[in-house]
Design a protein around this motif. Structure first.
Motif, PDB file in Angstrom:
ATOM      1  N   ASP A  13       1.365   6.867  -6.705  1.00 13.74           N
ATOM      2  CA  ASP A  13       0.190   7.641  -7.083  1.00 13.74           C
ATOM      3  C   ASP A  13      -0.420   8.254  -5.823  1.00 13.74           C
ATOM      4  O   ASP A  13      -1.335   7.684  -5.235  1.00 13.74           O
ATOM      5  CB  ASP A  13      -0.825   6.743  -7.790  1.00 13.74           C
ATOM      6  CG  ASP A  13      -2.040   7.502  -8.292  1.00 13.74           C
ATOM      7  OD1 ASP A  13      -2.120   8.741  -8.109  1.00 13.74           O
ATOM      8  OD2 ASP A  13      -2.933   6.854  -8.863  1.00 13.74           O
ATOM      9  N   PRO A  14       0.088   9.417  -5.370  1.00 14.84           N
ATOM     10  CA  PRO A  14      -0.375  10.030  -4.123  1.00 14.84           C
ATOM     11  C   PRO A  14      -1.877  10.283  -4.063  1.00 14.84           C
ATOM     12  O   PRO A  14      -2.448  10.354  -2.984  1.00 14.84           O
ATOM     13  CB  PRO A  14       0.395  11.355  -4.057  1.00 14.84           C
ATOM     14  CG  PRO A  14       1.584  11.148  -4.936  1.00 14.84           C
ATOM     15  CD  PRO A  14       1.139  10.187  -6.004  1.00 14.84           C
ATOM     16  N   SER A  15      -2.548  10.399  -5.206  1.00 13.15           N
ATOM     17  CA  SER A  15      -3.994  10.653  -5.185  1.00 13.15           C
ATOM     18  C   SER A  15      -4.751   9.456  -4.605  1.00 13.15           C
ATOM     19  O   SER A  15      -5.869   9.605  -4.137  1.00 13.15           O
ATOM     20  CB  SER A  15      -4.507  10.952  -6.589  1.00 13.15           C
ATOM     21  OG  SER A  15      -4.410   9.807  -7.426  1.00 13.15           O
ATOM     22  N   ARG A  16      -4.139   8.277  -4.613  1.00 12.54           N
ATOM     23  CA  ARG A  16      -4.808   7.085  -4.067  1.00 12.54           C
ATOM     24  C   ARG A  16      -4.807   7.090  -2.543  1.00 12.54           C
ATOM     25  O   ARG A  16      -5.635   6.433  -1.917  1.00 12.54           O
ATOM     26  CB  ARG A  16      -4.143   5.826  -4.590  1.00 12.54           C
ATOM     27  CG  ARG A  16      -4.312   5.677  -6.083  1.00 12.54           C
ATOM     28  CD  ARG A  16      -3.709   4.396  -6.528  1.00 12.54           C
ATOM     29  NE  ARG A  16      -4.508   3.302  -6.000  1.00 12.54           N
ATOM     30  CZ  ARG A  16      -5.066   2.371  -6.743  1.00 12.54           C
ATOM     31  NH1 ARG A  16      -4.909   2.390  -8.046  1.00 12.54           N
ATOM     32  NH2 ARG A  16      -5.760   1.413  -6.196  1.00 12.54           N
ATOM     33  N   ALA A  17      -3.896   7.794  -1.916  1.00  8.65           N
ATOM     34  CA  ALA A  17      -3.790   7.808  -0.457  1.00  8.65           C
ATOM     35  C   ALA A  17      -4.996   8.477   0.182  1.00  8.65           C
ATOM     36  O   ALA A  17      -5.400   8.133   1.285  1.00  8.65           O
ATOM     37  CB  ALA A  17      -2.513   8.512  -0.025  1.00  8.65           C
ATOM     38  N   ALA A  18      -5.592   9.447  -0.486  1.00 16.50           N
ATOM     39  CA  ALA A  18      -6.705  10.196   0.089  1.00 16.50           C
ATOM     40  C   ALA A  18      -7.910   9.310   0.360  1.00 16.50           C
ATOM     41  O   ALA A  18      -8.645   9.527   1.315  1.00 16.50           O
ATOM     42  CB  ALA A  18      -7.102  11.337  -0.843  1.00 16.50           C
ATOM     43  N   GLY A  19      -8.124   8.267  -0.439  1.00 21.89           N
ATOM     44  CA  GLY A  19      -9.287   7.409  -0.273  1.00 21.89           C
ATOM     45  C   GLY A  19      -9.075   6.272   0.697  1.00 21.89           C
ATOM     46  O   GLY A  19      -9.992   5.536   1.011  1.00 21.89           O
ATOM     47  N   ARG A  20      -7.886   6.124   1.221  1.00 23.32           N
ATOM     48  CA  ARG A  20      -7.582   5.003   2.105  1.00 23.32           C
ATOM     49  C   ARG A  20      -7.921   5.346   3.542  1.00 23.32           C
ATOM     50  O   ARG A  20      -7.597   6.411   4.035  1.00 23.32           O
ATOM     51  CB  ARG A  20      -6.102   4.650   1.998  1.00 23.32           C
ATOM     52  CG  ARG A  20      -5.748   3.433   2.782  1.00 23.32           C
ATOM     53  CD  ARG A  20      -4.358   2.953   2.411  1.00 23.32           C
ATOM     54  NE  ARG A  20      -3.878   2.168   3.528  1.00 23.32           N
ATOM     55  CZ  ARG A  20      -2.758   2.384   4.172  1.00 23.32           C
ATOM     56  NH1 ARG A  20      -1.951   3.331   3.798  1.00 23.32           N
ATOM     57  NH2 ARG A  20      -2.411   1.643   5.177  1.00 23.32           N
ATOM     58  N   VAL A  21      -8.566   4.426   4.205  1.00 26.00           N
ATOM     59  CA  VAL A  21      -8.936   4.599   5.600  1.00 26.00           C
ATOM     60  C   VAL A  21      -8.160   3.575   6.429  1.00 26.00           C
ATOM     61  O   VAL A  21      -8.128   2.402   6.078  1.00 26.00           O
ATOM     62  CB  VAL A  21     -10.456   4.373   5.803  1.00 26.00           C
ATOM     63  CG1 VAL A  21     -10.826   4.457   7.263  1.00 26.00           C
ATOM     64  CG2 VAL A  21     -11.244   5.344   4.959  1.00 26.00           C
ATOM     65  N   LEU A  30       0.828  -1.212   0.000  1.00 21.58           N
ATOM     66  CA  LEU A  30       0.000   0.000   0.000  1.00 21.58           C
ATOM     67  C   LEU A  30       0.861   1.260   0.000  1.00 21.58           C
ATOM     68  O   LEU A  30       0.543   2.238  -0.688  1.00 21.58           O
ATOM     69  CB  LEU A  30      -0.944  -0.005   1.198  1.00 21.58           C
ATOM     70  CG  LEU A  30      -2.083  -1.014   1.128  1.00 21.58           C
ATOM     71  CD1 LEU A  30      -2.812  -1.075   2.464  1.00 21.58           C
ATOM     72  CD2 LEU A  30      -3.032  -0.694   0.005  1.00 21.58           C
ATOM     73  N   GLN A  31       1.956   1.243   0.751  1.00 17.34           N
ATOM     74  CA  GLN A  31       2.847   2.404   0.763  1.00 17.34           C
ATOM     75  C   GLN A  31       3.445   2.640  -0.618  1.00 17.34           C
ATOM     76  O   GLN A  31       3.561   3.778  -1.062  1.00 17.34           O
ATOM     77  CB  GLN A  31       3.952   2.209   1.792  1.00 17.34           C
ATOM     78  CG  GLN A  31       3.459   2.361   3.210  1.00 17.34           C
ATOM     79  CD  GLN A  31       4.539   2.066   4.236  1.00 17.34           C
ATOM     80  OE1 GLN A  31       5.557   1.452   3.937  1.00 17.34           O
ATOM     81  NE2 GLN A  31       4.304   2.499   5.462  1.00 17.34           N
ATOM     82  N   LYS A  32       3.811   1.569  -1.315  1.00 16.99           N
ATOM     83  CA  LYS A  32       4.369   1.713  -2.651  1.00 16.99           C
ATOM     84  C   LYS A  32       3.325   2.261  -3.614  1.00 16.99           C
ATOM     85  O   LYS A  32       3.614   3.152  -4.407  1.00 16.99           O
ATOM     86  CB  LYS A  32       4.912   0.386  -3.169  1.00 16.99           C
ATOM     87  CG  LYS A  32       5.457   0.507  -4.580  1.00 16.99           C
ATOM     88  CD  LYS A  32       6.313  -0.632  -4.966  1.00 16.99           C
ATOM     89  CE  LYS A  32       6.855  -0.561  -6.375  1.00 16.99           C
ATOM     90  NZ  LYS A  32       6.891   0.688  -7.054  1.00 16.99           N
ATOM     91  N   ILE A  33       2.110   1.746  -3.537  1.00 12.13           N
ATOM     92  CA  ILE A  33       1.029   2.233  -4.399  1.00 12.13           C
ATOM     93  C   ILE A  33       0.817   3.726  -4.163  1.00 12.13           C
ATOM     94  O   ILE A  33       0.688   4.505  -5.105  1.00 12.13           O
ATOM     95  CB  ILE A  33      -0.271   1.450  -4.141  1.00 12.13           C
ATOM     96  CG1 ILE A  33      -0.134   0.029  -4.686  1.00 12.13           C
ATOM     97  CG2 ILE A  33      -1.473   2.161  -4.749  1.00 12.13           C
ATOM     98  CD1 ILE A  33      -1.240  -0.911  -4.239  1.00 12.13           C
ATOM     99  N   GLU A  34       0.781   4.137  -2.893  1.00 13.06           N
ATOM    100  CA  GLU A  34       0.556   5.539  -2.565  1.00 13.06           C
ATOM    101  C   GLU A  34       1.730   6.412  -2.993  1.00 13.06           C
ATOM    102  O   GLU A  34       1.536   7.547  -3.411  1.00 13.06           O
ATOM    103  CB  GLU A  34       0.273   5.683  -1.075  1.00 13.06           C
ATOM    104  CG  GLU A  34      -1.053   5.059  -0.704  1.00 13.06           C
ATOM    105  CD  GLU A  34      -1.252   4.917   0.788  1.00 13.06           C
ATOM    106  OE1 GLU A  34      -0.377   5.338   1.575  1.00 13.06           O
ATOM    107  OE2 GLU A  34      -2.292   4.359   1.173  1.00 13.06           O
ATOM    108  N   ALA A  35       2.953   5.891  -2.905  1.00 16.88           N
ATOM    109  CA  ALA A  35       4.125   6.664  -3.328  1.00 16.88           C
ATOM    110  C   ALA A  35       4.113   6.861  -4.838  1.00 16.88           C
ATOM    111  O   ALA A  35       4.496   7.918  -5.333  1.00 16.88           O
ATOM    112  CB  ALA A  35       5.406   5.953  -2.897  1.00 16.88           C
TER     113      ALA A  35
END
Length: 60
Positions: free
Chosen positions: A43-51, A36-41
Motif C-alpha cells: 500500500d504505497p499510500s502508507r509510505a507518505a506518512g512514515r517518518v 514496514l517495507q512490505k506494508i509500504e509495497a
C-alpha cells in the motif's frame, strides 16, 4: 535505551522495558524494517506518512 555494564540493552517504550542482547536488538530492527517495507509495497499510500526515526521521538 541504556546499555548495562554486562552488555545487555534496556529498551523502554512507555512503561515497558525489554532487556536484550545487542544482536537480538539488531534482529528486531531488521524484522520491523522488513515488515514496514512490505506494508509500504502493498500500500504505497502508507509510505507518505512514515517518518524515519532512530527512536529519539519515542517516549521513554
Amino acid at each position: 535505551m541504556l546499555q548495562c555494564t554486562c552488555g545487555m540493552l534496556h529498551v523502554s517504550v512507555g512503561s515497558v522495558t525489554v532487556r536484550m542482547r545487542p544482536a537480538a536488538a539488531a534482529g528486531l530492527r531488521d524484522a520491523v524494517a522488513a515488515a514496514l517495507q512490505k506494508i509500504e509495497a502493498d500500500d504505497p499510500s502508507r509510505a507518505a506518512g512514515r517518518v524515519a526515526s532512530r527512536g529519539e521521538d519515542l517516549p521513554s
